[in-house]
Write a protein that holds these residues in place. Structure first.
Motif, PDB file in Angstrom:
ATOM      1  N   HIS A 214     -29.727  -5.161 -25.168  1.00  0.00           N
ATOM      2  CA  HIS A 214     -30.922  -5.643 -24.760  1.00  0.00           C
ATOM      3  C   HIS A 214     -31.897  -4.439 -24.166  1.00  0.00           C
ATOM      4  CE1 HIS A 214     -30.082 -10.058 -24.746  1.00  0.00           C
ATOM      5  NE2 HIS A 214     -27.988  -9.770 -24.884  1.00  0.00           N
ATOM      6  N   ILE A 216     -31.935  -2.831 -21.135  1.00  0.00           N
ATOM      7  CA  ILE A 216     -32.696  -2.948 -20.318  1.00  0.00           C
ATOM      8  C   ILE A 216     -33.201  -2.280 -19.449  1.00  0.00           C
ATOM      9  CG2 ILE A 216     -31.812  -4.429 -18.070  1.00  0.00           C
ATOM     10  CD1 ILE A 216     -30.387  -6.552 -19.560  1.00  0.00           C
ATOM     11  N   ASP A 218     -35.361  -2.454 -17.460  1.00  0.00           N
ATOM     12  CA  ASP A 218     -35.221  -4.235 -15.181  1.00  0.00           C
ATOM     13  C   ASP A 218     -34.320  -4.502 -14.861  1.00  0.00           C
ATOM     14  OD1 ASP A 218     -36.397  -4.842 -13.389  1.00  0.00           O
ATOM     15  OD2 ASP A 218     -38.421  -5.976 -13.744  1.00  0.00           O
ATOM     16  N   GLU A 221     -33.543  -7.920 -15.084  1.00  0.00           N
ATOM     17  CA  GLU A 221     -33.104  -8.524 -15.849  1.00  0.00           C
ATOM     18  C   GLU A 221     -31.630  -9.002 -16.460  1.00  0.00           C
ATOM     19  OE1 GLU A 221     -35.027  -6.655 -19.850  1.00  0.00           O
ATOM     20  OE2 GLU A 221     -37.050  -6.724 -18.730  1.00  0.00           O
ATOM     21  N   ARG A 224     -29.429 -12.046 -16.433  1.00  0.00           N
ATOM     22  CA  ARG A 224     -29.290 -13.006 -17.715  1.00  0.00           C
ATOM     23  C   ARG A 224     -27.595 -13.106 -18.181  1.00  0.00           C
ATOM     24  NH1 ARG A 224     -32.332 -11.792 -21.908  1.00  0.00           N
ATOM     25  NH2 ARG A 224     -33.331  -9.465 -21.179  1.00  0.00           N
TER      26      ARG A 224
END
Length: 251
Positions: A214, A216, A218, A221, A224
């Motif tokens: 993903h 990522i 941040d 996140e 999730r």
């Protein structure tokens, strides 16, 4: 943002799958550790490693033949522990490999800090081993704040997926401008949240894969994350600790 992860005891040699993309940053210090280990007897090494004869013989052989410049394997595929099995970096796409090369750092008693594609040789040396090197009483003192300074970057965010044995090398030196987020992978046992070693290792590897897939940047996140039956418990999490509860027994 940097992600820190523990190494694994079990390692292999694979000089064909991926090309190494550099040398470990603390190779000079690693040479000192290697020299120190090579001066020890078989019995001293076996005690230091806390292992059986088969493992001791294998690693003594490795020490006797070790050249830190030859037959190198990228660190990310050299380690074979549970976290690395569940991360499965050998099947990463190029964007995912680029992501972990930028963000993931593997902490090591022998190498200090490794980027995923740094070339390494198989070794056995836990951070908590009582090894006196260069006048220091143990590896924690030997490495000092070097590992923290190498991991810390301009945004001051560290995602901690390492065990306590390794994360303490970083946490001890955190400043007020740093944000270190520790991921706890637990399950409810008699009303208490308990972290079980094998499942936690599995989840740490899966989390790295999740973040790479993903892309990522941040850390929020990460909440999730929903693999291996885990779900983020917002009610039990804080700004510096994300707690994930495993609600499914099967994996």
């Amino acid at each position: 943002m940097k992600i820190i992860l523990s190494p694994a005891k079990k390692m292999n040699v694979d000089v064909d799958s991926f090309a190494c993309q550099g040398a470990p940053v603390f190779l000079e210090q690693t040479e000192k550790i290697l020299h120190c280990l090579q001066q020890k007897s078989y019995d001293e090494l076996k005690k230091l490693w806390g292992c059986n004869d088969a493992i001791a013989r294998q690693n003594c052989q490795r020490l006797s033949e070790m050249n830190l410049q030859e037959r190198l394997t990228p660190a990310i595929i050299s380690y074979e522990g549970i976290a690395y099995q569940y991360m499965a970096p050998a099947v990463f796409e190029s964007a995912q490999l680029d992501y972990i090369q930028e963000h993931l750092r593997i902490l090591s008693g022998f190498y200090g800090v490794l980027k995923p594609m740094d070339g390494v040789r198989p070794y056995r040396l836990e951070m908590q081993a009582k090894l006196k090197v260069d006048g220091c009483r143990d590896l924690y003192e030997f490495w000092g704040d070097r590992l923290y300074r190498e991991v810390a970057d301009e945004d001051g965010v560290i995602v901690n997926l390492a065990s306590k044995e390794y994360s303490k090398c970083i946490e001890k030196y955190l400043s007020d401008t740093d944000t270190c987020i520790t991921c706890v992978f637990a399950e409810s046992v008699n009303g208490k949240m308990v972290q079980k070693g094998t499942f936690a290792k599995m989840a740490r590897g899966e989390m790295v894969r999740f973040m790479a897939e993903h892309q990522i940047t941040d850390p929020r996140e990460m909440k999730r994350f929903d693999r291996l039956g885990y779900v983020c418990r917002e009610d039990l999490s804080t700004e510096t600790q994300y707690l994930f509860e495993r609600r499914e027994v099967s994996v």
